[in-house]
Design a protein around this motif. Structure first.
Motif, PDB file in Angstrom:
ATOM      1  N   ILE A  48      61.543  36.994  20.078  1.00 49.87           N
ATOM      2  CA  ILE A  48      60.888  38.297  20.233  1.00 49.87           C
ATOM      3  C   ILE A  48      59.636  38.416  19.372  1.00 49.87           C
ATOM      4  N   GLU A  49      59.735  38.022  18.117  1.00 45.25           N
ATOM      5  CA  GLU A  49      58.572  38.090  17.233  1.00 45.25           C
ATOM      6  C   GLU A  49      57.455  37.164  17.726  1.00 45.25           C
ATOM      7  N   LYS A  50      57.824  36.000  18.245  1.00 44.49           N
ATOM      8  CA  LYS A  50      56.824  35.060  18.762  1.00 44.49           C
ATOM      9  C   LYS A  50      56.094  35.666  19.958  1.00 44.49           C
ATOM     10  N   ILE A  51      56.833  36.344  20.837  1.00 49.05           N
ATOM     11  CA  ILE A  51      56.213  37.004  21.985  1.00 49.05           C
ATOM     12  C   ILE A  51      55.246  38.080  21.491  1.00 49.05           C
ATOM     13  N   LYS A  52      55.702  38.877  20.550  1.00 50.50           N
ATOM     14  CA  LYS A  52      54.865  39.949  19.984  1.00 50.50           C
ATOM     15  C   LYS A  52      53.571  39.392  19.398  1.00 50.50           C
ATOM     16  N   GLU A  53      53.665  38.231  18.737  1.00 54.74           N
ATOM     17  CA  GLU A  53      52.498  37.640  18.077  1.00 54.74           C
ATOM     18  C   GLU A  53      51.759  36.637  18.959  1.00 54.74           C
ATOM     19  N   ASN A  54      52.183  36.555  20.224  1.00 55.59           N
ATOM     20  CA  ASN A  54      51.540  35.658  21.195  1.00 55.59           C
ATOM     21  C   ASN A  54      51.537  34.206  20.707  1.00 55.59           C
ATOM     22  N   GLN A  55      52.693  33.781  20.189  1.00 55.14           N
ATOM     23  CA  GLN A  55      52.877  32.407  19.715  1.00 55.14           C
ATOM     24  C   GLN A  55      53.907  31.702  20.597  1.00 55.14           C
ATOM     25  N   PRO A  56      53.911  30.362  20.580  1.00 58.08           N
ATOM     26  CA  PRO A  56      54.939  29.639  21.341  1.00 58.08           C
ATOM     27  C   PRO A  56      56.340  29.966  20.823  1.00 58.08           C
ATOM     28  N   LEU A  57      57.271  30.127  21.731  1.00 54.41           N
ATOM     29  CA  LEU A  57      58.649  30.419  21.347  1.00 54.41           C
ATOM     30  C   LEU A  57      59.318  29.185  20.768  1.00 54.41           C
ATOM     31  N   THR A  58      60.145  29.400  19.762  1.00 57.23           N
ATOM     32  CA  THR A  58      60.909  28.305  19.163  1.00 57.23           C
ATOM     33  C   THR A  58      62.411  28.505  19.370  1.00 57.23           C
ATOM     34  N   VAL A  59      62.785  29.578  20.077  1.00 54.28           N
ATOM     35  CA  VAL A  59      64.193  29.825  20.359  1.00 54.28           C
ATOM     36  C   VAL A  59      64.737  28.671  21.191  1.00 54.28           C
ATOM     37  N   ARG A  60      65.927  28.186  20.830  1.00 54.08           N
ATOM     38  CA  ARG A  60      66.571  27.068  21.515  1.00 54.08           C
ATOM     39  C   ARG A  60      68.013  27.437  21.816  1.00 54.08           C
ATOM     40  N   HIS A  61      68.603  26.704  22.734  1.00 53.04           N
ATOM     41  CA  HIS A  61      70.026  26.869  23.005  1.00 53.04           C
ATOM     42  C   HIS A  61      70.783  26.130  21.903  1.00 53.04           C
ATOM     43  N   LEU A  62      71.657  26.845  21.230  1.00 53.99           N
ATOM     44  CA  LEU A  62      72.373  26.292  20.084  1.00 53.99           C
ATOM     45  C   LEU A  62      73.849  26.089  20.412  1.00 53.99           C
ATOM     46  N   ASN A  63      74.489  25.284  19.597  1.00 52.86           N
ATOM     47  CA  ASN A  63      75.934  25.143  19.665  1.00 52.86           C
ATOM     48  C   ASN A  63      76.529  26.407  19.041  1.00 52.86           C
ATOM     49  N   PHE A  64      77.151  27.258  19.885  1.00 51.20           N
ATOM     50  CA  PHE A  64      77.670  28.541  19.413  1.00 51.20           C
ATOM     51  C   PHE A  64      78.691  28.372  18.294  1.00 51.20           C
ATOM     52  N   ASN A  65      79.575  27.397  18.438  1.00 54.66           N
ATOM     53  CA  ASN A  65      80.621  27.210  17.429  1.00 54.66           C
ATOM     54  C   ASN A  65      80.032  26.851  16.067  1.00 54.66           C
ATOM     55  N   GLU A  66      79.034  25.986  16.056  1.00 57.28           N
ATOM     56  CA  GLU A  66      78.386  25.615  14.793  1.00 57.28           C
ATOM     57  C   GLU A  66      77.657  26.811  14.189  1.00 57.28           C
ATOM     58  N   PHE A  67      76.934  27.552  15.029  1.00 62.19           N
ATOM     59  CA  PHE A  67      76.203  28.726  14.554  1.00 62.19           C
ATOM     60  C   PHE A  67      77.168  29.742  13.965  1.00 62.19           C
ATOM     61  N   ASN A  68      78.252  29.997  14.668  1.00 61.22           N
ATOM     62  CA  ASN A  68      79.226  30.986  14.213  1.00 61.22           C
ATOM     63  C   ASN A  68      79.931  30.541  12.936  1.00 61.22           C
TER      64      ASN A  68
END
Length: 146
Positions: A48-68
Motif C-alpha cells: 500500500i505504501e509503495k502504491i501511494k509513493e508510486n514505487q515498485p511493490l515488494t509485497v510477496r507471497h509468504l509461507n503463512f506458517n513461518e510468518f505466523n
C-alpha cells in the motif's frame, strides 16, 4: 468499536487476560493482535505504501506458517503497549492511505515482488474476511471473561 477504542479497551485488560489463550488450543489475545498487526505492517510497507509513493511493490507471497510463527515470537519479545500502539498505527495508515486512493488506483493491477498481479481491491477481499475471523474470536473471548 473503533480501532482507537479497541486500543483503550485492550490496554485496560489485565496481563493475565492479555496472555491467556482466546480459546482452548488457540493463541493468546496478545498473539492474535500481534499476528494481525504484523500482517498489516507487511501489506502496508510492501504494498500500500509503495502504491501511494508510486514505487515498485515488494509485497510477496509468504509461507503463512513461518510468518505466523515469527509473529508469536515477536509477541513474546514486545510489551503489550508497543504491540497495541503498532496495531493502531498500521491499521490507521492502511485506512488513511486506501481512503485517499482514486478509483483507478484502487482497482489497478500492480506487479508485486513475485511478478504477480496485486490490487488494493483484491487485497481487501482477502483482508476483510481474515479480519472478521479474528474479530469474532476476540469478541467471544471478551464475552467469556466478562
Amino acid at each position: 468499536m473503533s480501532e482507537r477504542d479497541c486500543y483503550s479497551f485492550w490496554g485496560d485488560l489485565t496481563e493475565e487476560h492479555w496472555n491467556s489463550p482466546i480459546a482452548e488450543g488457540k493463541w493468546t489475545l496478545k498473539d492474535v493482535i500481534t499476528h494481525m498487526m504484523l500482517w498489516d505492517k507487511f501489506f502496508y510497507e510492501e504494498g500500500i505504501e509503495k502504491i501511494k509513493e508510486n514505487q515498485p511493490l515488494t509485497v510477496r507471497h509468504l509461507n503463512f506458517n513461518e510468518f505466523n510463527a515469527k509473529a508469536i515470537e515477536y509477541s513474546k519479545l514486545h510489551p503489550k503497549k508497543t504491540i497495541l500502539e503498532q496495531f493502531v498505527e498500521y491499521r490507521m495508515k492502511i485506512i488513511y492511505d486506501i481512503s485517499g486512493l482514486d478509483e483507478m488506483e484502487y482497482t489497478k493491477e500492480y506487479i508485486d515482488g513475485d511478478k504477480k498481479n496485486f490490487s488494493i481491491r483484491k487485497y481487501l477481499r482477502g483482508f476483510i474476511p481474515h479480519d472478521k475471523h479474528h474479530k469474532k474470536q476476540i469478541e467471544r473471548f471478551i464475552k467469556s471473561i466478562a
